[in-house]
Design a protein around this motif. Structure first.
Motif, short mmCIF file in Angstrom:
data_model
loop_
_atom_site.label_atom_id
_atom_site.label_comp_id
_atom_site.label_asym_id
_atom_site.label_seq_id
_atom_site.Cartn_x
_atom_site.Cartn_y
_atom_site.Cartn_z
N CYS A 303 0.85 -1.20 0.00
CA CYS A 303 0.00 0.00 0.00
C CYS A 303 0.89 1.25 0.00
O CYS A 303 2.02 1.21 0.51
CB CYS A 303 -0.84 0.08 1.27
SG CYS A 303 -1.91 -1.31 1.53
N GLY A 304 0.37 2.34 -0.49
CA GLY A 304 1.00 3.66 -0.37
C GLY A 304 2.42 3.68 -0.89
O GLY A 304 2.73 3.20 -1.99
N SER A 305 3.32 4.23 -0.09
CA SER A 305 4.71 4.36 -0.50
C SER A 305 5.35 3.00 -0.74
O SER A 305 6.20 2.84 -1.62
CB SER A 305 5.52 5.10 0.56
OG SER A 305 5.07 6.42 0.65
N SER A 306 4.94 2.01 0.05
CA SER A 306 5.50 0.67 -0.15
C SER A 306 5.09 0.14 -1.52
O SER A 306 5.85 -0.56 -2.19
CB SER A 306 5.01 -0.28 0.95
OG SER A 306 5.47 0.17 2.20
N ILE A 349 5.39 -5.86 0.80
CA ILE A 349 6.29 -4.84 1.34
C ILE A 349 5.51 -4.02 2.36
O ILE A 349 4.43 -3.52 2.04
CB ILE A 349 6.82 -3.90 0.23
CG1 ILE A 349 7.38 -4.71 -0.95
CG2 ILE A 349 7.87 -2.96 0.77
CD1 ILE A 349 7.78 -3.84 -2.14
N SER A 350 6.05 -3.89 3.56
CA SER A 350 5.35 -3.10 4.57
C SER A 350 6.35 -2.61 5.62
O SER A 350 7.01 -3.42 6.27
CB SER A 350 4.27 -3.94 5.25
OG SER A 350 3.67 -3.22 6.29
N GLN A 351 6.42 -1.31 5.79
CA GLN A 351 7.28 -0.75 6.83
C GLN A 351 6.84 -1.24 8.19
O GLN A 351 7.61 -1.82 8.94
CB GLN A 351 7.22 0.79 6.76
CG GLN A 351 8.11 1.54 7.75
CD GLN A 351 7.58 1.61 9.16
OE1 GLN A 351 8.31 1.31 10.11
NE2 GLN A 351 6.33 1.96 9.34
N SER A 352 5.56 -1.02 8.50
CA SER A 352 5.05 -1.32 9.84
C SER A 352 4.88 -2.82 10.07
O SER A 352 4.94 -3.29 11.21
CB SER A 352 3.69 -0.66 10.03
OG SER A 352 2.77 -1.18 9.07
N GLY A 353 4.64 -3.55 8.98
CA GLY A 353 4.34 -4.98 9.13
C GLY A 353 2.97 -5.21 9.74
O GLY A 353 2.64 -6.34 10.14
N THR A 358 -2.49 -5.21 3.55
CA THR A 358 -1.34 -5.99 3.08
C THR A 358 -1.34 -7.37 3.74
O THR A 358 -1.07 -8.39 3.10
CB THR A 358 -0.03 -5.22 3.39
OG1 THR A 358 -0.17 -3.90 2.89
CG2 THR A 358 1.18 -5.89 2.76
N VAL A 401 5.07 10.39 10.11
CA VAL A 401 4.03 9.62 9.41
C VAL A 401 4.43 9.39 7.95
O VAL A 401 4.28 8.30 7.41
CB VAL A 401 2.66 10.33 9.53
CG1 VAL A 401 1.67 9.77 8.53
CG2 VAL A 401 2.12 10.16 10.94
N ALA A 402 4.96 10.42 7.30
CA ALA A 402 5.38 10.28 5.91
C ALA A 402 6.70 9.50 5.87
O ALA A 402 7.70 9.91 6.45
CB ALA A 402 5.56 11.64 5.27
N THR A 403 6.68 8.40 5.18
CA THR A 403 7.88 7.56 5.19
C THR A 403 8.99 8.13 4.30
O THR A 403 8.73 8.68 3.24
CB THR A 403 7.54 6.12 4.73
OG1 THR A 403 8.73 5.35 4.77
CG2 THR A 403 6.97 6.09 3.32
N LYS A 488 4.36 12.19 -1.33
CA LYS A 488 5.03 12.88 -0.22
C LYS A 488 4.50 14.31 -0.12
O LYS A 488 4.17 14.79 0.94
CB LYS A 488 6.53 12.99 -0.46
CG LYS A 488 7.53 11.99 -0.06
CD LYS A 488 7.58 11.41 1.29
CE LYS A 488 6.40 10.61 1.70
NZ LYS A 488 6.48 9.19 1.62
N GLU A 491 0.65 14.50 0.94
CA GLU A 491 0.29 14.08 2.29
C GLU A 491 0.75 15.06 3.36
O GLU A 491 0.07 15.24 4.36
CB GLU A 491 0.76 12.66 2.60
CG GLU A 491 2.24 12.47 2.70
CD GLU A 491 2.63 11.02 2.96
OE1 GLU A 491 1.94 10.33 3.72
OE2 GLU A 491 3.67 10.58 2.44
N VAL A 609 -1.62 1.55 9.38
CA VAL A 609 -3.04 1.54 9.04
C VAL A 609 -3.61 0.15 9.29
O VAL A 609 -3.60 -0.71 8.43
CB VAL A 609 -3.25 2.00 7.57
CG1 VAL A 609 -4.73 2.10 7.24
CG2 VAL A 609 -2.58 3.35 7.35
#
Ligand code: F6R
Length: 612
Positions: A303-306, A349-353, A358, A401-403, A488, A491, A609
């Motif tokens: 999702c999103g940046s990922s 792919i997920s920063q937060s996991g 996802t 918040v913005a990666t 970027k 947001e 999210v």
């Protein structure tokens, strides 16, 4: 999304809860609250709309609430507007039980109506209050808090992480999770629950990750974990190796700027351990050459940046692997009856996991027999634990918040994975392989060099910050990079912005270009530079103001046409987006700064999210 903390210990709970909530502020929220229990005063609850400072003032830094057992919450509204009443904790009708909740209870209306028919009065519009009331109902029936929690969990549908305290249940808080993260922390002066490790890292690094369906009872001395049938479980402890200072601003005005500046170091940490003797070594995964040769389809889901990382990777992997690679938005993939089977490799792919879409997409892929590989930043997160293989980006905690640094480390790790797979398949020439690896290793240095001259970008941001519509155009990797630059900007600065593949402009969008429209033209992809230039000329002819990003090689050519040009160092084409995205991050940052926006906590957004 919402943040949860709970404490049961030998110190006053309220200041600890407020401190933990403050450390989760970056996740984004609209209201906050705490509930504390003491022998003499019973349950005391304070909650309010707005930032944590308001709650802290309201409670004199927590001094007003006496007791060593408590729960706290920051809310990101889903059911019911953000106001004092809808804020958590929610308290049952007779004031006995207080509860904080992350997630969404899907059958709450049905339960609410049943309880209303039995005379229960509700004060809020939330799904979470329904759980507090249902708990009281069952507690009154069975007079056993743990049993009541078990009965409630069997009734409700949806996702949850709960922290629960009860005035009859001294020193113990109860936690439960399903599809929403929750960790247990073992501290010196007491024990914790938290939705996010940053909330408790100041107090402990010794944690246990709760799994779906588990229930925990946390007291000052112990934590007992049970499965859904109330059988006791032995849980494995993990040590968090993040530095507390990594989650602090360290003299920077904003986390986002700090994290942009940390990118060279983060990339080095992600890359260095994975290159040995001139080869990519991915010790942590078990994909064999035979298996990879047998794969018929490769999916990248995020999702999103990922997802934007996935877009870059599609171009790069197809070039390296000579196989079709499909990139999907997780929220679309999960409901698309996807053509995934045992011969599919699904990379998430997920920063937060913890991103719910996802995770759901990954589960769907697994259900259909696919093999899953997760690229994740947060160690021990749900996606990391459920994937067949996981590779961590070692970006450290990302608070804004913005990666930025998580995006950059995902990008470079995906490049390494692509190279690794291409090597297994024998689809990459040795000279190409060596050239990419050599450049990956000097990427941090090149990025640092660029970051030393960020003032240029600052200057352009001050020139263009008052535009209210901005287009990003580019081809191939530049298009994928433009998607990220545009996201970027919108947001954090709230400027309307779109990214287009340059060749698509003529098919509609060019009608929006009028004298003075700002177009950010990306011309770093060498193979299509001349084509990209033609599109710059096209928008210039319609009166656009062009801010270009290009490489040293094309600087001169670009400067002849664009109004302003930012130049990034040259690198291997596959890696060029890693350098090209940095000025776009800085541009978004400085534009938002000029416009007085809340950079680290943009409106309506949350860091992780965990709802659909
Ligand atoms: C934008 C941003 C988001 C996330 C997206 C997915 O700056 O951070 O678009 O990329 O919400 O999050 P993760 O990577 O945690 O799955």
């Amino acid at each position: 999304m919402c943040g949860i903390i709970g404490f049961s210990g030998r110190e006053q709970a309220a200041p600890i809860l407020l401190d933990g909530l403050e450390r989760m502020e970056y996740r984004g929220y609209d209201s906050a609250g705490i509930a504390v229990r003491s022998e003499t005063k019973g349950l005391q609850v304070k909650k309010t709309k707005g930032r944590l400072r308001v709650l802290s003032d309201l409670t004199h830094g927590g001094a007003d609430l006496e007791g060593t057992l408590g729960i706290g919450h920051t809310r990101w509204a889903t059911h019911g507007e953000p106001n004092d009443i809808n804020a958590h904790p929610h308290v049952s009708e007779n004031g006995q039980i207080a509860l904080v909740h992350n997630g969404i209870i899907e059958n709450y209306l049905e339960i609410k109506e049943q309880l209303q028919r039995r005379g229960v009065t509700f004060t809020s519009d939330t799904d979470s209050e329904v759980v507090a009331q249902l708990l009281e109902y069952h507690y009154n029936e069975c007079h056993n808090m743990l049993e009541a929690v078990g009965r409630v969990l069997r009734r409700i549908e949806g996702s949850y992480a709960f922290g629960i305290i009860c005035s009859d249940f001294p020193n113990a808080l109860i936690a439960a999770r399903k599809d929403s993260p929750l960790i247990l922390g073992y501290g010196e002066n007491g024990n914790f629950i938290a939705s996010d490790v940053t909330a408790i890292i100041k107090y402990t690094r010794d944690v246990v990750y709760m799994e779906d369906g588990e229930i925990a009872v946390v007291t000052p001395e112990s934590i007992d974990v049970f499965d859904s049938e109330m059988n006791p479980l032995e849980k494995q402890h993990s040590q968090v190796d993040w530095d507390v200072s990594a989650a602090e601003k360290g003299g920077y005005a904003h986390f986002m700027f700090k994290e942009i500046m940390e990118q060279p170091e983060a990339i080095a940490k992600t890359v260095s351990p994975r290159i040995r003797d001139g080869r990519v070594v991915l010790d942590d995964i078990t994909l064999t050459a035979d298996y990879v040769r047998d794969i018929s389809r490769i999916f990248i889901i995020a999702c999103g940046s990922s997802y934007h990382v996935g877009m870059v990777s599609k171009y790069n992997w197809e070039r390296l692997l000579r196989r079709p690679v499909q990139v999907d938005l997780a929220s679309e993939f999960r409901y698309s009856d996807p053509l995934v089977d045992e011969k599919s490799l699904v990379v998430v792919i997920s920063q937060s996991g913890e991103t719910l879409d996802t995770m759901a997409a990954m589960r769907e892929a697994k259900r259909r027999g696919a093999r899953t590989l997760a690229v994740v930043n947060v160690v021990g997160s749900s996606i990391a634990r459920e994937a067949d293989d996981v590779l961590y980006t070692w970006a450290g905690p990302e608070i804004a918040v913005a990666t930025t640094k998580a995006y950059s480390t995902q990008l470079v790790l995906m490049d390494l994975i692509g190279l690794y797979l291409a090597d297994l398949l024998g689809t990459v020439e040795k000279s190409e392989y060596d050239a990419i690896l050599a450049e990956v290793q000097v990427l941090p240095e090149k990025m640092s060099h660029f970051l030393e001259h960020f003032e240029d970008v600052q200057y352009f941001a001050s020139r263009y910050f008052n535009h209210n519509s901005i287009f990003f155009i580019g081809r191939n990797l530049d298009y994928a990079m433009g998607l990220e630059g545009s996201l970027k900007l919108k947001e954090i600065s709230y400027i309307h912005s779109e990214a287009y593949a340059s060749g698509e402009l003529k098919h509609g969008t060019i009608s929006l270009i009028e004298p003075g429209t700002l177009v950010v033209a990306l011309g770093t992809y060498a193979a299509l530079f001349d084509k990209a230039m033609s599109n710059v000329v096209e928008v210039k002819a319609r009166g656009a103001e062009v801010l270009a990003v290009t490489t040293e090689t094309f600087k001169e050519k670009m400067e002849k046409t664009a109004d302003s040009t930012i130049v990034v160092p040259d690198t291997h084409p596959i890696l060029q987006p890693s350098l090209g995205v940095v000025p776009l991050q800085l541009f978004a940052y400085y534009v938002a700064l000029q416009r007085g926006c809340d950079i680290d906590k943009p409106r309506n957004l949350a860091k992780s999210v965990t709802v659909e």
